[in-house]
Design a protein around this motif. Structure first.
Motif, PDB file in Angstrom:
ATOM      1  N   ILE A  96      46.275  55.323  37.107  1.00  0.00           N
ATOM      2  CA  ILE A  96      47.360  55.692  38.017  1.00  0.00           C
ATOM      3  C   ILE A  96      47.407  57.216  38.106  1.00  0.00           C
ATOM      4  CG2 ILE A  96      49.096  55.567  36.173  1.00  0.00           C
ATOM      5  CD1 ILE A  96      51.048  54.465  38.275  1.00  0.00           C
ATOM      6  N   LYS A 120      44.673  49.641  45.954  1.00  0.00           N
ATOM      7  CA  LYS A 120      45.446  48.975  47.001  1.00  0.00           C
ATOM      8  C   LYS A 120      46.941  49.161  46.859  1.00  0.00           C
ATOM      9  CE  LYS A 120      42.103  45.309  47.601  1.00  0.00           C
ATOM     10  NZ  LYS A 120      41.861  43.904  47.259  1.00  0.00           N
ATOM     11  N   ASN A 136      47.435  53.880  42.899  1.00  0.00           N
ATOM     12  CA  ASN A 136      47.646  52.819  41.917  1.00  0.00           C
ATOM     13  C   ASN A 136      46.914  51.550  42.375  1.00  0.00           C
ATOM     14  OD1 ASN A 136      48.698  51.286  39.852  1.00  0.00           O
ATOM     15  ND2 ASN A 136      50.847  51.615  40.396  1.00  0.00           N
ATOM     16  N   TYR A 140      47.351  44.474  37.003  1.00  0.00           N
ATOM     17  CA  TYR A 140      48.327  44.534  35.920  1.00  0.00           C
ATOM     18  C   TYR A 140      48.369  43.199  35.195  1.00  0.00           C
ATOM     19  CZ  TYR A 140      50.280  49.008  37.279  1.00  0.00           C
ATOM     20  OH  TYR A 140      50.463  50.346  37.521  1.00  0.00           O
ATOM     21  N   LEU A 141      48.271  43.253  33.882  1.00  0.00           N
ATOM     22  CA  LEU A 141      48.406  42.036  33.089  1.00  0.00           C
ATOM     23  C   LEU A 141      49.538  42.265  32.082  1.00  0.00           C
ATOM     24  CD1 LEU A 141      46.812  39.290  32.753  1.00  0.00           C
ATOM     25  CD2 LEU A 141      45.923  40.285  30.655  1.00  0.00           C
ATOM     26  N   ASP A 163      40.160  39.258  26.752  1.00  0.00           N
ATOM     27  CA  ASP A 163      39.016  39.180  27.659  1.00  0.00           C
ATOM     28  C   ASP A 163      39.430  39.425  29.106  1.00  0.00           C
ATOM     29  OD1 ASP A 163      36.591  38.531  26.394  1.00  0.00           O
ATOM     30  OD2 ASP A 163      36.267  37.013  27.983  1.00  0.00           O
ATOM     31  N   VAL A 164      40.481  38.725  29.509  1.00  0.00           N
ATOM     32  CA  VAL A 164      40.987  38.882  30.881  1.00  0.00           C
ATOM     33  C   VAL A 164      41.480  40.321  31.091  1.00  0.00           C
ATOM     34  CG1 VAL A 164      42.749  38.127  32.531  1.00  0.00           C
ATOM     35  CG2 VAL A 164      41.604  36.437  31.087  1.00  0.00           C
ATOM     36  N   MET A 168      39.982  43.192  33.675  1.00  0.00           N
ATOM     37  CA  MET A 168      40.809  43.848  34.696  1.00  0.00           C
ATOM     38  C   MET A 168      40.704  45.361  34.555  1.00  0.00           C
ATOM     39  SD  MET A 168      44.070  41.268  34.555  1.00  0.00           S
ATOM     40  CE  MET A 168      45.076  41.831  35.901  1.00  0.00           C
ATOM     41  N   ARG A 171      37.327  46.567  35.775  1.00  0.00           N
ATOM     42  CA  ARG A 171      37.292  46.456  37.218  1.00  0.00           C
ATOM     43  C   ARG A 171      38.008  47.635  37.884  1.00  0.00           C
ATOM     44  NH1 ARG A 171      37.211  42.389  41.345  1.00  0.00           N
ATOM     45  NH2 ARG A 171      38.841  42.945  42.821  1.00  0.00           N
TER      46      ARG A 171
END
Lengths: 212, 212
Positions: A96, A120, A136, A140-141, A163-164, A168, A171
């Motif tokens: 961010i 996005k 930004n 977000y997890l 892992d997830v 993220m 990515r």
């Protein structure tokens, strides 16, 4: 721009005190070298485990572990021992950047630039007479892991959630090079800032970092 | 404002087709009755379970269940049977309003209004010559529950995560009345819109809904 002078002062001081995420220093220097543009608080993207005494009680929350790269299962699991009170969350957050523009025209350019670089969730705010663009992304997890020191997930699940979260993070961080390219192009359009070079010299930034 | 005419057309058509969240219809009517201001897509806040074939593949994702009130454990658990492929997430999301303002001055007022109503993630974008203010809050929960049809959490954990998600939803929805009050005050300042009343009559909105 008095405000930009102050912002550069803060940034360079933080860099010297090793308080700026290493993987975005180059990008921050580049953005600040552009005329009419400067950064305030930014983060290169992070993952960690945080304890929040009550929902939304952000000021009282406490990171048990926080890193700006993929987290290892072991360090996450270890950190859970420190949990005491309140809700425990695994959080993964994309990079961010808060970028101030001196006029609406430049703010629009920054906004376009953020979106075009795959961030996005780029938006902006007008604060008094300044335009604050927030670059930004959407990765977000926020995973509750337990409450009041008690962990409510299995090790297998923790591994899966990490892992997830790591995917993220990777990515979203993967877009940083495109963002840098686009800022390089913006600098060609808007020109370099003399104030930046004056401050770089004063703080001897060139000694320890590569100038943009 | 041709754009506002079109936006009202869409909103009123959607209302007649029962496609607008009931608990914000009054608020949407109020906002649209203000001069120089109108809403585009909005959501009253929701919680549900979604399946995403790949990270970030939003267009291909599929809700297994989605409600605009706290979800019950039973309906969440039931919905998991429908999971087939990709990552399964429990998601809780706060109310979100997209409000267009005809000039920067009004956009700033809307921005202030959103923040003052407790929607801390209120921001705006300039799209061509329109100012789009997004009134948004911070209560987002995104919990991975499993992958490719396989659920990786226990029932106890699911109950806990739903509890957290429901609390966040209630917390954010709890601000809607303050938001409404503040929009009522804004209308006193900016005045009522004749176009709104013209369209309300044309669509006979007063027959089925209380006018703001």
């Amino acid at each position: 721009m008095k405000a930009k002078r102050e912002a550069l002062h803060s940034l360079f001081t933080a860099m010297r005190e090793d308080k700026v995420d290493g993987d975005i220093i180059g990008l921050l220097l580049l953005i600040n070298s552009i005329k009419g543009v400067y950064t305030t608080s930014s983060c290169s993207g992070r993952i960690g485990i945080i304890e929040e005494p009550a929902l939304g009680a952000k000021p009282l929350s406490r990171w048990l572990v926080k890193v700006h790269r993929p987290i290892e299962f072991g360090e996450a699991r270890e950190s859970l021992r420190k949990a005491e009170r309140g809700l425990i969350f695994l959080k993964s957050q994309p990079p961010i950047f808060h970028v101030v523009a001196e006029d609406l025209q430049k703010a629009k350019m920054l906004h376009e630039l953020g979106l075009a670089s795959g961030f996005k969730y780029t938006t902006f705010k007008v604060i008094s007479n300044r335009y604050l663009v927030e670059i930004n992304a959407t990765e977000y997890l926020t995973v509750p892991l337990g409450r009041d020191g008690e962990i409510l997930v299995s090790e297998d699940y923790l591994r899966f959630a990490i892992d997830v979260g790591n995917s993220m993070l990777k990515r979203s961080k993967g877009r940083l090079s495109r963002l840098e390219e686009n800022f390089r192009r913006l600098r060609e359009e808007l020109g370099e800032d003399e104030l930046f070079h004056e401050m770089v010299e004063k703080f001897e930034i060139g000694k320890n970092w590569r100038l943009p």
